[in-house]
Design an enzyme around this catalytic site. Structure first.
Site, PDB file in Angstrom:
ATOM      1  CG  ASP A  77      -1.799  58.740  -7.116  1.00 43.15           C
ATOM      2  OD1 ASP A  77      -2.600  58.108  -6.409  1.00 43.15           O
ATOM      3  OD2 ASP A  77      -0.574  58.786  -6.885  1.00 43.15           O
ATOM      4  CD  GLU A  99      -0.099  60.398  -3.778  1.00 41.57           C
ATOM      5  OE1 GLU A  99      -0.088  59.172  -3.932  1.00 41.57           O
ATOM      6  OE2 GLU A  99       0.824  61.148  -4.176  1.00 41.57           O
ATOM      7  CG  ASP A 156       6.672  55.997  -8.252  1.00 37.91           C
ATOM      8  OD1 ASP A 156       6.443  54.967  -8.902  1.00 37.91           O
ATOM      9  OD2 ASP A 156       5.765  56.745  -7.819  1.00 37.91           O
ATOM     10  CG  HIS A 183       2.226  55.767  -9.513  1.00 43.30           C
ATOM     11  ND1 HIS A 183       1.128  56.533  -9.848  1.00 43.30           N
ATOM     12  CD2 HIS A 183       3.128  56.631  -8.972  1.00 43.30           C
ATOM     13  CE1 HIS A 183       1.350  57.799  -9.513  1.00 43.30           C
ATOM     14  NE2 HIS A 183       2.557  57.884  -8.993  1.00 43.30           N
ATOM     15  CD  GLN A 213      -0.310  47.451  -4.898  1.00 40.07           C
ATOM     16  OE1 GLN A 213      -0.710  46.522  -5.587  1.00 40.07           O
ATOM     17  NE2 GLN A 213      -1.112  48.141  -4.093  1.00 40.07           N
TER      18      GLN A 213
END
Length: 350
Positions: A198, A202, A91, A115, A36
């Site tokens: 999310d 997953e 993260d 996120h 990203q």
């Protein structure tokens, strides 16, 4: 203009809804230059926004960012100079990065994410006076970049966690415009909804559920005397064909495209395989996401050096389906070639 069509549960925003002046006169620090990070930084830069890429000294991504025409500073220096700090490192390292840059993020600045994990689970606690937003493209970074270069857009999500200036939403929408998301449409959500849906998706469907279903199907055929090759083709290889049909036309489009035999078999047997007990397991999985159980487990796993993660990855790699699959994939035209995405040389997150 904003789409308020009744078929959507929330508002969808497009180019004309964004005021680019909200971002054009700002300096944006993009921390990280991975999937990203490289896309956001390059798209912003191409659109005339003042961009600084924040990377640690010795980062392998520094040369790539500089060769792309971007200015590179350390994360703390980049954050101190910027009005908007876009946190695009993984993260797992974001809390440490935040600790290093926090003193340089002042009242009136914006801390932005793609996120919401660390905000939602309180691994990063933003100070008062700082706006906290999310602009999350719903695709890998290489597609965000490619679509932008082709004058196309990538759908995205927008959320505001903390609006101290009264302008957080408008600025985030302008940022989404600058990276190309409003060309396709930006959906408003919340940090909680984005994170929890999310993680659940997953675990229950996209990564955990599908791979487990594939392995069980493969093992059932092989254990009953069918060849490994046939089991691979039927339970893994052809999955892409079905997913592509659903991606393009929904489930209805998929049913219309497969044979009547396949449709009848799927409609009559699917719920016998994935039955109410699976739904019960999904509810438990969602509950563990909602109450923070999974987040605490994943944080502790990283703090311990990822012993379970490493063991599980090794077990997955050693599964028989991986062995036969490696040989079978070489039969395809693309088997011995890198895909366009793989050959794009996108640097790792840093």
């Amino acid at each position: 203009m904003t789409d308020t069509d009744s078929t959507f549960d929330t508002e969808v925003h497009y180019d004309e809804d964004a005021d680019r002046s909200r971002i054009d006169d700002k300096t944006v620090a993009v921390l990280g230059y991975g999937s990203q990070g490289h896309a956001h930084a390059q798209n912003l830069h191409d659109g005339g926004v003042d961009v600084i890429v924040g990377l640690r000294e010795g980062s392998s991504s520094r040369a790539a960012a500089e060769s792309d025409g971007l200015r590179v500073e350390t994360p703390d220096d980049a954050a101190a100079e910027a009005d908007v700090v876009s946190m695009l490192v993984p993260d797992t390292v974001q809390p440490a990065v935040w600790e290093a840059i926090a003193d340089g993020v002042e009242a009136g600045d914006t801390l932005q994410f793609a996120h919401g994990f660390n905000i939602h689970y309180n691994q990063i606690v933003p100070p008062e006076g700082v706006d906290v937003t999310m602009v999350a493209p719903k695709s890998p970074g290489h597609l965000v970049r490619r679509n932008y270069e082709h004058d196309q857009g990538t759908p995205g999500l927008l959320a505001v966690y903390q609006d101290e200036t009264g302008e957080a939403r408008e600025e985030a929408l302008a940022y989404a415009h600058a990276i190309g998301c409003t060309r396709a449409g930006v959906i408003e959500t919340t940090f909680r909804e984005e994170v929890e849906s999310d993680l659940f998706g997953e675990q229950a469907v996209l990564c955990g559920g599908v791979t487990s279903l594939v392995k069980h199907g493969y093992e059932t055929l092989v254990d009953n005397g069918y060849s490994r090759e046939m089991a691979y083709f039927e339970c893994l290889n052809e999955l892409k064909l079905i997913v592509d049909l659903m991606y393009e036309g929904g489930m209805g489009g998929m049913w219309d495209s497969v044979s009547d035999t396949a449709e009848y078999g799927g409609l009559t047997r699917g719920d016998e395989i994935v039955d109410d007990s699976v739904r019960e397991n999904m509810e438990e999985t969602l509950a563990a996401v909602q109450d923070g159980t999974f987040a605490r487990e994943w944080i502790a796993e990283n703090q311990a050096g990822r012993p379970s993660y490493t063991q599980l990855r090794a077990q997955e790699t050693a599964h028989d389906i991986e062995d036969v699959g490696e040989d079978l994939r070489s039969l395809f035209a693309w088997g011995g070639e890198e895909s366009e995405e793989e050959s794009a040389e996108v640097p790792a997150d840093d």
